[in-house]
Scaffold this active site. Structure first.
Site, PDB file in Angstrom:
ATOM      1  N   GLY A 164      32.858  42.947  36.835  1.00 16.01           N
ATOM      2  CA  GLY A 164      33.495  41.676  36.523  1.00 16.01           C
ATOM      3  C   GLY A 164      33.515  40.746  37.707  1.00 16.01           C
ATOM      4  O   GLY A 164      32.596  40.739  38.522  1.00 16.01           O
ATOM      5  N   PRO A 184      35.462  38.803  41.186  1.00 14.00           N
ATOM      6  CA  PRO A 184      36.243  39.226  42.357  1.00 14.00           C
ATOM      7  C   PRO A 184      37.753  39.074  42.191  1.00 14.00           C
ATOM      8  O   PRO A 184      38.515  39.866  42.745  1.00 14.00           O
ATOM      9  CB  PRO A 184      35.723  38.314  43.476  1.00 14.00           C
ATOM     10  CG  PRO A 184      34.337  37.939  43.044  1.00 14.00           C
ATOM     11  CD  PRO A 184      34.407  37.834  41.554  1.00 14.00           C
ATOM     12  N   GLU A 213      31.527  46.336  40.705  1.00 15.35           N
ATOM     13  CA  GLU A 213      30.266  45.632  40.517  1.00 15.35           C
ATOM     14  C   GLU A 213      30.585  44.179  40.187  1.00 15.35           C
ATOM     15  O   GLU A 213      30.973  43.853  39.065  1.00 15.35           O
ATOM     16  CB  GLU A 213      29.450  46.296  39.393  1.00 15.35           C
ATOM     17  CG  GLU A 213      29.038  47.721  39.688  1.00 15.35           C
ATOM     18  CD  GLU A 213      28.090  47.828  40.871  1.00 15.35           C
ATOM     19  OE1 GLU A 213      27.445  46.822  41.216  1.00 15.35           O
ATOM     20  OE2 GLU A 213      27.984  48.922  41.463  1.00 15.35           O
ATOM     21  N   CYS A 223      25.482  38.322  36.514  1.00 17.24           N
ATOM     22  CA  CYS A 223      25.856  38.425  37.927  1.00 17.24           C
ATOM     23  C   CYS A 223      24.645  38.332  38.841  1.00 17.24           C
ATOM     24  O   CYS A 223      24.772  37.927  39.998  1.00 17.24           O
ATOM     25  CB  CYS A 223      26.615  39.721  38.175  1.00 17.24           C
ATOM     26  SG  CYS A 223      25.685  41.211  37.742  1.00 17.24           S
TER      27      CYS A 223
END
Length: 485
Positions: A191, A193, A213, A251
């Site tokens: 997900g 930060p 991650e 991402c």
């Protein structure tokens, strides 16, 4: 209170299952992975439909990025898990003769996996394969922002997998908070930060190890290329790395491109042509591009374009359709570096192009920002490649392509710094969910007396030599056959 009881009951059953030892056998691990492969075969069309409803993904994209990724990972684990489990003999210095050493991989125990909404099937099942391969019991918490995929996983996995060892718990932030209050042997989170810091804080209460991650602003560096065909290929791969996966909601998607000013117009023209080739003259009607996941993300992306100086930097696209949650593939040239679009992860179909005088300046530009999950560099200059590798830090570096590192089981996938902690994929997934236990074997027939009190000068000299020489060399020295300098 109902969900509290469900969580407590599930955890008790999982702990009892793990204590029984059933998940440690290679047979159990292979049976579960085989069953997962059967699920993917039986329910492929159902998965495609769930992904279409949640994200508007085309079946080809769904297979490439989700189903195919998991099949590949499961096939690899199925063929390698016995080798991964096998004890590894380690070299032991002759100082410890007679003796031997080995490393045993053992499961961590009860594992919690939080998956993400943008690739909701693969980012749930790929870590699950690693946890199963390592012999753990698992709670999987899918993202509530992909409700159809979450429901599919919750309703279907128990039909195929061992329901006493693998459980799916659905829900929103309240369920996440409840799960984080429990004691786990490992937490795996995919997900952003902000939430990762909450996960890590909760894990710290029980000293629970975490794998995070995350993401970050992944740059692409476009160096000068010797031929127009190579430049065109680079532009095509940049477009694929931005708009070809979940409409940029990934991402590892390219967040911005660094290019010398003199090549910017050629790049923009090439990207425009590629967009038309990918999506046609009217991308919203092409039905081959995913949509923005929800209104919150749609509004966030629209807000990035609302700053007057940012809007003025748009050189292609910029149109939005709130009813269909669609934002056109958009190119921006040199938006303000202090604007939100250049300080926050975009996670959408907006691509800033940042010009520099010399491409070597891209190194300093990247280093002035948080460490990215991936760096993509298009160059044939071997010296520049070495400079990128030695002078930047990122989760991964891919030369002359984009995104493909994610599906390579032979390479670890993970971030560094703000882009993540830990790694997985292939054998690295097995290691992420395992504890490597050191085992030393000795016998009782030979002893080195100077290791014990009472102490004297001879024992001090012996121990000094023992640490500097191997055991065989020490014996030769004591016998006067080898001089120690």
């Amino acid at each position: 209170m109902e969900i509290v009881g469900e969580v407590e009951e599930s955890l008790k059953e999982l702990r009892d299952c793990f204590k029984s030892g059933r998940t440690r056998s290679v047979k159990w691990r292979k049976t579960q992975i085989t069953a997962l492969l059967q699920l993917l075969h039986d329910k492929e069309d159902v998965i495609f439909e769930a992904l279409r409803q949640d994200l508007g993904k085309h079946p080809v994209e769904s297979y490439r990025d989700e189903v195919g990724v998991v099949i590949r990972s499961a096939d690899n684990a199925l063929s390698c898990v016995e080798k991964w489990m096998a004890p590894k003999k380690n070299h032991i210095p002759l100082l410890f003769f007679p003796g031997s050493g080995e490393v045993l991989s053992e499961p961590l125990g009860v594992v919690l996996i939080f998956s993400s909404w943008n690739i909701p099937v693969a980012l749930s099942l790929d870590p699950l394969i690693g946890a199963i391969s390592a012999g753990n019991v698992v709670v999987l918490k899918p993202s509530e922002h992909a409700p159809h995929c979450s429901s599919f996983l919750a309703n279907t996995l128990p039909q195929y997998l061992d329901s006493k060892a693998i459980k799916v718990i659905e829900g929103g932030s309240d369920v996440c908070e409840l799960l984080l209050q429990q004691k786990w042997d490992k937490i795996f989170y995919t997900g952003n930060p902000r939430v990762a810091s909450i996960v890590m804080s909760a894990a710290a209460n029980n000293l629970t190890p975490v794998t995070l991650e995350l993401g970050g602003k992944c740059p692409a560096i476009l160096d000068s290329l010797p031929s127009s065909s190579e430049f065109w290929m680079a532009a095509k791969r940049i477009a694929g790395g931005k708009w070809g996966t979940c409409c940029g909601q990934a991402c590892i998607a390219i967040d911005y491109v660094l290019v010398e000013e003199k090549f910017a117009s050629v790049l923009i023209d090439s990207l425009k042509k590629t967009i038309r080739k990918f999506f046609g003259d009217n991308p919203i009607e092409s039905k081959v591009t995913a949509r923005i996941v929800n209104k919150h993300q749609f509004k966030r992306l629209c807000n990035l374009l609302e700053e007057p100086q940012v809007r003025a930097s748009i050189v292609h696209g910029g149109s939005v359709d709130e009813e269909n949650m669609f934002i056109e593939p958009t190119i921006l040239l040199d938006p303000p570096l202090n604007s939100q679009i250049m300080t926050e992860e975009i996670f959408g179909p907006l691509l800033p192009i940042i010009t520099v005088n010399k491409i070597q300046e891209s190194i300093e530009f990247i280093n002035s920002r948080p460490k990215p999950l991936a760096i993509y560099a298009f160059t044939k200059d071997e010296t520049f490649k070495r400079t990128i590798l030695s002078e930047t830090s990122s989760g991964s570096v891919t030369f002359n392509d984009t995104l493909i590192q994610f599906i390579c089981d032979g390479l670890p996938f993970g971030g560094v710094g703000q882009s993540g902690i830990g790694r997985y994929h292939g054998k690295y997934s097995f290691e992420t969910f395992s504890h490597e236990k050191a085992v030393m074997h000795r016998n009782l027939c030979l002893e080195i007396e100077p290791r014990y009190p009472p102490w004297n000068n001879f024992k001090m000299q012996f121990i000094r030599l023992a640490y500097k020489l191997n055991y065989f060399g020490l014996l030769l020295h004591m016998l006067g056959l080898k001089r120690y300098n």
